[in-house]
Design a protein around this motif. Structure first.
Motif, PDB file in Angstrom:
ATOM      1  N   CYS A 197      26.128  50.708  49.354  1.00 14.67           N
ATOM      2  CA  CYS A 197      26.615  50.195  50.038  1.00 14.67           C
ATOM      3  C   CYS A 197      28.093  48.757  49.827  1.00 14.67           C
ATOM      4  CB  CYS A 197      25.909  49.078  50.899  1.00 14.67           C
ATOM      5  SG  CYS A 197      24.443  49.816  51.840  1.00 14.67           S
ATOM      6  N   SER A 228      20.034  41.421  50.012  1.00 17.64           N
ATOM      7  CA  SER A 228      20.676  41.719  50.803  1.00 17.64           C
ATOM      8  C   SER A 228      21.713  42.650  50.661  1.00 17.64           C
ATOM      9  CB  SER A 228      21.579  40.428  51.020  1.00 17.64           C
ATOM     10  OG  SER A 228      22.380  41.127  52.747  1.00 17.64           O
ATOM     11  N   THR A 229      22.120  43.362  51.653  1.00 17.55           N
ATOM     12  CA  THR A 229      23.116  44.713  50.951  1.00 17.55           C
ATOM     13  C   THR A 229      24.241  44.517  51.754  1.00 17.55           C
ATOM     14  OG1 THR A 229      23.116  46.984  50.502  1.00 17.55           O
ATOM     15  CG2 THR A 229      22.696  47.038  52.360  1.00 17.55           C
ATOM     16  N   GLU A 265      25.902  42.092  54.565  1.00 17.25           N
ATOM     17  CA  GLU A 265      24.823  41.381  55.141  1.00 17.25           C
ATOM     18  C   GLU A 265      24.812  39.833  53.682  1.00 17.25           C
ATOM     19  OE1 GLU A 265      23.384  39.895  57.584  1.00 17.25           O
ATOM     20  OE2 GLU A 265      24.931  40.877  58.378  1.00 17.25           O
ATOM     21  N   VAL A 269      21.663  50.744  47.524  1.00 15.11           N
ATOM     22  CA  VAL A 269      19.972  51.294  48.353  1.00 15.11           C
ATOM     23  C   VAL A 269      18.798  52.453  47.772  1.00 15.11           C
ATOM     24  CG1 VAL A 269      18.824  51.236  50.764  1.00 15.11           C
ATOM     25  CG2 VAL A 269      20.779  50.751  49.847  1.00 15.11           C
ATOM     26  N   THR A 298      14.003  40.409  52.821  1.00 19.62           N
ATOM     27  CA  THR A 298      16.101  41.335  53.475  1.00 19.62           C
ATOM     28  C   THR A 298      16.364  41.326  54.322  1.00 19.62           C
ATOM     29  OG1 THR A 298      14.192  43.114  54.142  1.00 19.62           O
ATOM     30  CG2 THR A 298      14.125  42.660  51.504  1.00 19.62           C
ATOM     31  N   GLU A 340      19.561  43.078  56.169  1.00 19.84           N
ATOM     32  CA  GLU A 340      20.483  44.189  55.905  1.00 19.84           C
ATOM     33  C   GLU A 340      21.396  44.857  57.646  1.00 19.84           C
ATOM     34  OE1 GLU A 340      17.978  48.365  55.322  1.00 19.84           O
ATOM     35  OE2 GLU A 340      16.364  46.427  56.318  1.00 19.84           O
ATOM     36  N   LEU A 394      16.122  49.666  54.071  1.00 21.56           N
ATOM     37  CA  LEU A 394      16.753  48.817  52.652  1.00 21.56           C
ATOM     38  C   LEU A 394      15.588  47.595  52.397  1.00 21.56           C
ATOM     39  CD1 LEU A 394      17.541  46.797  50.236  1.00 21.56           C
ATOM     40  CD2 LEU A 394      18.396  45.607  51.302  1.00 21.56           C
ATOM     41  N   GLY A 429      16.754  42.881  60.577  1.00 21.38           N
ATOM     42  CA  GLY A 429      17.719  43.778  60.194  1.00 21.38           C
ATOM     43  C   GLY A 429      18.033  44.085  61.353  1.00 21.38           C
TER      44      GLY A 429
END
Lengths: 292, 358
Positions: free
Chosen positions: B183, B241-242, B245, B271, B291, B293, B301, B324
């Motif tokens: 990502c 996070s990814t 985000e 991921v 987490t 996402e 994730l 999420g």
């Protein structure tokens, strides 16, 4: 290596060799299916002459160098006919014929559908119908970009043409001007559930492909000379019009009980049937009998 | 009666962002609109910095100048994803297949088999859902170096609705074997990813936001695909996070620092395969993992991190939560309102983190 218009008509000896190789393709299919206990006999029998004429007659190949960047590409979009292609690749020297004894056994490189990462000579993995022509478009674009003059042949079944992606690919091949792309339609007229014309018709094939911007040749797909002539009538790879050869074939051709029969899409010959079918194949193609 | 998650609660939309968001939403398709992706304003409506937006086409054009393998495909979205910037400089290596995503991905696979590194870009919902089988069968399984680029992922298509939302793509893509899933965090990070992708083996899914993501990285980061980046160290809680985000997670950590909490942020931009070492060392350090996402929490994730923690066998208790998109269809609305709705903005992340810090 190209065979331009000046290519002389095939000699009787050449045609005899190709007929013998078509016979080999059919008999090897029967042998390998017995290892698996099931096989797509009829889908191979309809393309035996197409495979023989391409691989033994016209393709530019170097079996010792399966990734030769200048080789002609073949995408067996009807991947379930791989059982008939593996013996050809072995016969040409891509790998040892004895390797085929593992056919479909646990961990074998040779499954019902071909895997390019495991089988030398397979230019792209297939099995999910409708993808192959798009792969061919990519390969033909690759040739164009790299300044290479190889051709890409994509072998499709007629019922496969029900898949919408085929027509996405057909549209794009014409738009991108890919005269180096050759679709060969094995028009064997049968899907799994019956006649293509009953399940979901694909005709008129000439008009459909022409309206998508392709040049169409239509030949008897079991006539070795006609198939060779069709390949020889292809324009130079630099041409801008994609080419399709609609090969009218008979599913199961060469084994009378299987011809036109939807019951043998996948089957398993045992006992006397196995011996009888091998004997029938060894006797060569008989004239087609009228359908019931 | 189950909760109706498709109806936005009254007052959930931050009014300040709405006008800006409406304009941005109208600009998605032309990519050069009045405010335009290249000069879009940030999503809180207050920051008028020019955002570098989609550097996708420009960066690839730079790479293509020196690497003949780079080719780009799109499906009638060249302006939305700025592939036009590539097409202008490398017209012979750009292929617009029209609205035919399946063909696009499989043609890319055919090109890859001839030694090219194709980047095939379209909206994430179409790339990953419509083109899922083509990604699996034609790209990942035969290990073709195709880079499928799903942009405007998650809920960033806002009011265009469920057909254009892609909360599912992350979960679907990460369960495909031999498919690297990354990502992009911001423009500089996207540049780094594109560069790193060129020689990465096998197929890749690149998940992009809407090209107006606020900066996390001031310059193009050094990165290794498969290795997480610790963007902020912390001792009390780790936010993993990814993508889009990471930036609000970072802002949440900054806000929490003001109230005396030491919160770390890890950019888990890869991921799949997951950097399990980073997950476990974060858990060991802080004992609390959150987490975050912009994806369906069922299989994204957070699930990957939870799997890693539960199977680690360390026996160490870890407080764990994931933020999420729930497993329900997303309402229409401006993206900023949707982020607030799901607690995916800095305020929402801060709130969840605080609950974990007591």
């Amino acid at each position: 290596m190209r065979h331009p218009d000046t290519t002389p008509a095939p000699t009787p000896e050449q045609l005899s060799l190709l007929a013998d190789r078509a016979m080999f393709i059919r008999s090897e299919t029967v042998r390998l299916a017995a290892i698996a206990g099931a096989g797509h006999y009829t889908s191979v029998f309809s393309i035996a002459e197409i495979l023989a004429t391409l691989y033994y007659g016209r393709l530019r190949l170097t079996p010792g160098e399966p990734r030769d960047p200048d080789r002609d590409r073949v995408v067996l979009s009807k991947g379930h006919a791989a059982i008939g292609l593996y013996p050809v690749l072995a016969d040409l020297g891509f790998f040892e014929p004895s390797a085929l004894d593992t056919y479909t056994r646990l961990g074998s490189p040779f499954g019902d559908h071909p895997d390019m990462k495991k089988v030398p000579g397979i230019d792209f993995s297939s099995g999910s119908l409708g993808h192959g022509l798009s792969i061919g478009v990519g390969m033909a674009l690759g040739a164009r970009l790299g300044g290479r003059d190889y051709r890409t042949y994509v072998l499709l079944g007629d019922a496969e043409l029900n898949e919408g992606q085929v027509w996405e690919a057909a549209m794009s091949a014409a738009h991108f001007g890919l005269g180096n792309l050759v679709a060969v339609v094995d028009n064997n007229q049968l899907g799994i559930d019956g006649m293509t014309r009953d399940t979901m018709p694909v005709e008129p094939l000439r008009e459909r492909f022409e309206s998508f911007g392709w040049r169409v040749q239509r030949v008897d797909g079991h006539d070795l000379g006609a198939l060779l002539a069709a390949y020889d009538a292809l324009p130079d790879a630099a041409d801008r019009v994609p080419q399709v050869i609609v090969a009218d074939t008979v599913k199961g051709r060469g084994v009378r009980a299987m011809e036109y029969s939807p019951d043998w899409h996948v089957g398993n010959l045992v006992g006397e049937d196995y011996d009888d079918v091998l004997a029938e194949i060894a006797a060569g193609l008989r004239p087609l009998e009228a359908r019931a | 009666m189950s909760e109706d998650t498709t109806t936005l609660p009254e007052g959930a939309a931050p009014d300040a962002a709405v006008d800006d968001e409406a304009q941005e939403q109208s600009d998605i398709f032309n990519g050069t609109g009045r405010t335009g992706l290249r000069n879009a304003r940030s999503s809180d409506g207050n920051d008028t910095r020019a955002i570098p937006a989609f550097v996708f086409g420009e960066e690839l054009a730079d790479l293509a100048d020196v690497d003949p393998r780079v080719v780009v495909l799109t499906a009638d979205l060249a302006r939305a994803n700025r592939a036009v910037d590539f097409a202008e400089r490398h017209p012979d290596r750009f292929f617009n297949v029209g609205i035919a995503e399946k063909n696009m991905i499989t043609v890319a696979a055919g090109l890859a088999s001839c030694g090219y590194v194709p980047f095939a870009a379209t909206f994430a919902s179409f790339a990953a859902l419509l083109g899922c089988e083509q990604i699996r069968t034609d790209c990942a399984y035969p290990q073709m170096p195709v880079r499928v680029v799903g942009h405007h992922s998650g809920v960033s298509m806002g009011f265009y609705g469920t057909s254009h939302h892609s909360p599912e793509d992350l979960g679907i893509m990460r369960t495909i074997a031999d498919l690297t899933v990354v990502c992009a965090t911001d423009a500089n990070h996207l540049r780094a990813l594109l560069r790193a992708s060129l020689d990465h083996p096998g197929a890749m899914y690149l998940r992009l936001g809407r090209g107006r993501d606020r900066d996390v990285y001031d310059e193009v980061p050094d990165l290794t695909i498969g290795k997480a980046i610790t963007v902020r160290p912390g001792d009390d809680l780790t936010i993993i996070s990814t993508g889009t985000e990471v930036e609000p997670s970072l802002r949440a950590a900054e806000a929490l620092a003001e109230s005396g909490h030491s919160v770390g942020v890890i950019d888990m931009f890869t991921v799949s395969p997951l950097d399990t070492e980073a997950v476990l060392s974060a858990a060991a350090r802080t004992g609390a993992v959150l987490t975050v996402e912009e994806a369906n929490v069922t299989n994204g994730l957070g699930t990957a991190v939870a799997e890693c923690l539960f199977q680690s066998g360390t026996g160490q208790p870890v407080r764990f939560r994931k933020v999420g998109i729930p497993d329900a269809y997303v309402p229409v609305g401006p993206p900023a309102a949707l982020y607030a709705h799901y607690g995916l903005d800095a305020a929402g992340i801060t709130k969840t983190a605080k609950e974990m810090l007591v």
